[in-house]
Design an enzyme around this catalytic site. Structure first.
Site, short mmCIF file in Angstrom:
data_model
loop_
_atom_site.label_atom_id
_atom_site.label_comp_id
_atom_site.label_asym_id
_atom_site.label_seq_id
_atom_site.Cartn_x
_atom_site.Cartn_y
_atom_site.Cartn_z
N LYS A 49 5.38 -0.19 -5.23
CA LYS A 49 5.39 -1.17 -6.33
C LYS A 49 5.33 -0.43 -7.65
O LYS A 49 4.45 0.42 -7.85
CB LYS A 49 4.20 -2.12 -6.21
CG LYS A 49 4.14 -3.13 -7.37
CD LYS A 49 3.07 -4.19 -7.14
CE LYS A 49 1.73 -3.82 -7.69
NZ LYS A 49 1.61 -3.90 -9.15
N ASP A 98 7.38 -4.97 -10.36
CA ASP A 98 6.39 -6.01 -10.68
C ASP A 98 6.28 -6.17 -12.20
O ASP A 98 5.35 -5.68 -12.83
CB ASP A 98 5.04 -5.56 -10.06
CG ASP A 98 3.91 -6.52 -10.33
OD1 ASP A 98 4.16 -7.69 -10.65
OD2 ASP A 98 2.74 -6.08 -10.20
N LYS A 120 6.76 -9.35 -13.79
CA LYS A 120 6.23 -10.70 -14.08
C LYS A 120 6.88 -11.35 -15.30
O LYS A 120 6.21 -11.68 -16.28
CB LYS A 120 4.71 -10.65 -14.28
CG LYS A 120 3.93 -10.15 -13.08
CD LYS A 120 2.44 -10.30 -13.31
CE LYS A 120 1.60 -9.80 -12.15
NZ LYS A 120 1.62 -8.32 -11.98
N THR A 144 -4.96 -13.77 -10.14
CA THR A 144 -6.30 -13.79 -9.52
C THR A 144 -7.39 -13.54 -10.56
O THR A 144 -8.56 -13.75 -10.29
CB THR A 144 -6.40 -12.74 -8.38
OG1 THR A 144 -5.80 -11.53 -8.83
CG2 THR A 144 -5.70 -13.22 -7.14
N ARG A 194 -5.55 1.41 -4.93
CA ARG A 194 -6.57 2.45 -4.86
C ARG A 194 -7.06 2.83 -3.48
O ARG A 194 -7.38 4.02 -3.27
CB ARG A 194 -7.74 2.06 -5.79
CG ARG A 194 -7.33 2.17 -7.26
CD ARG A 194 -8.19 1.35 -8.16
NE ARG A 194 -7.99 -0.08 -7.95
CZ ARG A 194 -8.65 -1.02 -8.59
NH1 ARG A 194 -9.58 -0.69 -9.47
NH2 ARG A 194 -8.40 -2.30 -8.35
O1 C5P Z 1 -5.82 -0.81 -6.52
P1 C5P Z 1 -5.60 -2.18 -5.96
O2 C5P Z 1 -5.40 -2.20 -4.45
O3 C5P Z 1 -6.64 -3.18 -6.42
O4 C5P Z 1 -4.20 -2.60 -6.59
C1 C5P Z 1 -3.66 -3.90 -6.43
C2 C5P Z 1 -2.35 -3.97 -7.19
O5 C5P Z 1 -1.90 -5.32 -7.13
C3 C5P Z 1 -2.45 -3.63 -8.67
O6 C5P Z 1 -1.20 -3.06 -9.05
C4 C5P Z 1 -2.67 -4.95 -9.34
O7 C5P Z 1 -2.19 -4.97 -10.65
C5 C5P Z 1 -1.81 -5.86 -8.45
N1 C5P Z 1 -2.17 -7.28 -8.48
C6 C5P Z 1 -3.44 -7.76 -8.14
N2 C5P Z 1 -3.72 -9.08 -8.18
C7 C5P Z 1 -2.76 -9.94 -8.54
C8 C5P Z 1 -1.49 -9.50 -8.88
C9 C5P Z 1 -1.22 -8.14 -8.84
O8 C5P Z 1 -4.31 -6.95 -7.79
N3 C5P Z 1 -3.03 -11.23 -8.53
#
Ligand code: C5P
Length: 232
Positions: free
Chosen positions: A32, A59, A61, A119, A211
């Site tokens: 992504k 991504d 948006k 979220t 992460r």
């Molecule tokens: O590091 P982590 O697993 O929390 O990353 C989640 C990814 O998904 C990040 O790029 C974050 O911006 C994205 N994201 C999210 N919640 C959303 C939409 C996108 O965590 N509702």
């Protein structure tokens, strides 16, 4: 495309992204690319990762008037990404325009999915800041149905919402779900999380994992653990 793990490459530069991905010698993960990396490096990083053989979820948006989104999507379709997205809050007309823009002359197009409510938005903020008074779960499902009506392929949502979205919009309507953590891992700033195995059980089609993989001592092992739990 079947169930898959998408690595959120939330790096500040193309070089950091390429250094990270160079650790994967036996597999080509689905990646992504978000706003940070795209705004830093532009379309070149998309072309470079595509040329390396990665599938790409871009991504960005999008959310603007229908005509602007249509034209922007036409540019993105030329980048040959696999999935791109927009905000369902832009209305059904905007989403229909996006599909038009994204569709190439030969009728093919990348998958297009919608963000419902971020979220980071909770009931209180939605009511006070946006003057939307319906329960947030209903708003999410309403936006998902709008996305389906407009011809989109799915939504980004919490893995915990995946089943409800499938019930409302059909099993073929994709649920792409961030907020995934290993059972023994750090939750960090994510509020509603679930494990890759649980996300599979609830019916996510793609999990987006940042992460837990990018900050792991051994990212390749963490990625393989995700795939083993989620894809099986
Ligand atoms: O590091 P982590 O697993 O929390 O990353 C989640 C990814 O998904 C990040 O790029 C974050 O911006 C994205 N994201 C999210 N919640 C959303 C939409 C996108 O965590 N509702």
């Amino acid at each position: 495309m079947g169930r898959d793990v998408i690595i959120a490459c939330d790096f500040a530069s193309g070089q950091a992204t390429l250094d990270f991905l160079s650790q994967f010698t036996d597999e080509k993960p689905f990646v992504k690319i978000g706003m940070e990396l795209f705004y830093a490096e532009g379309p070149a990083i998309v072309r470079e990762l595509k040329a390396c053989g990665h599938k790409i979820f871009l991504d960005l948006k999008l959310h603007d008037i229908p005509n602007t989104v249509k034209k922007a999507m036409a540019v993105l379709s030329g980048l040959d990404v696999d999935i791109c997205n927009l905000h369902a809050a832009g209305t059904i007309a905007m989403m229909e325009a996006a599909i038009e823009g994204l569709t190439r002359p030969d009728g093919t197009r990348p998958l297009l999915i919608a963000v419902t409510q971020l979220t980071s938005t909770d009931q209180e903020r939605m009511e006070n800041d946006l003057l939307i008074h319906a329960p947030i779960d209903e708003v999410v499902l309403h936006y998902a149905r709008n996305a389906k009506k407009a011809g989109l392929d799915g939504v980004v949502c919490s893995p915990l919402e995946a089943r409800k979205v499938h019930d409302a919009c059909g099993t073929d309507f994709l649920t792409v779900t961030p907020g995934v953590r290993f059972a023994d891992g750090d939750v960090g700033d994510q509020k509603r999380v679930t494990t890759p195995a649980k996300a599979k059980e609830i019916g996510s089609d793609y999990i987006v994992v940042g992460r837990p993989i990018t900050a792991a001592a051994d990212p390749v092992a963490a990625y393989r653990r995700c795939v083993a739990e989620f894809v099986g």
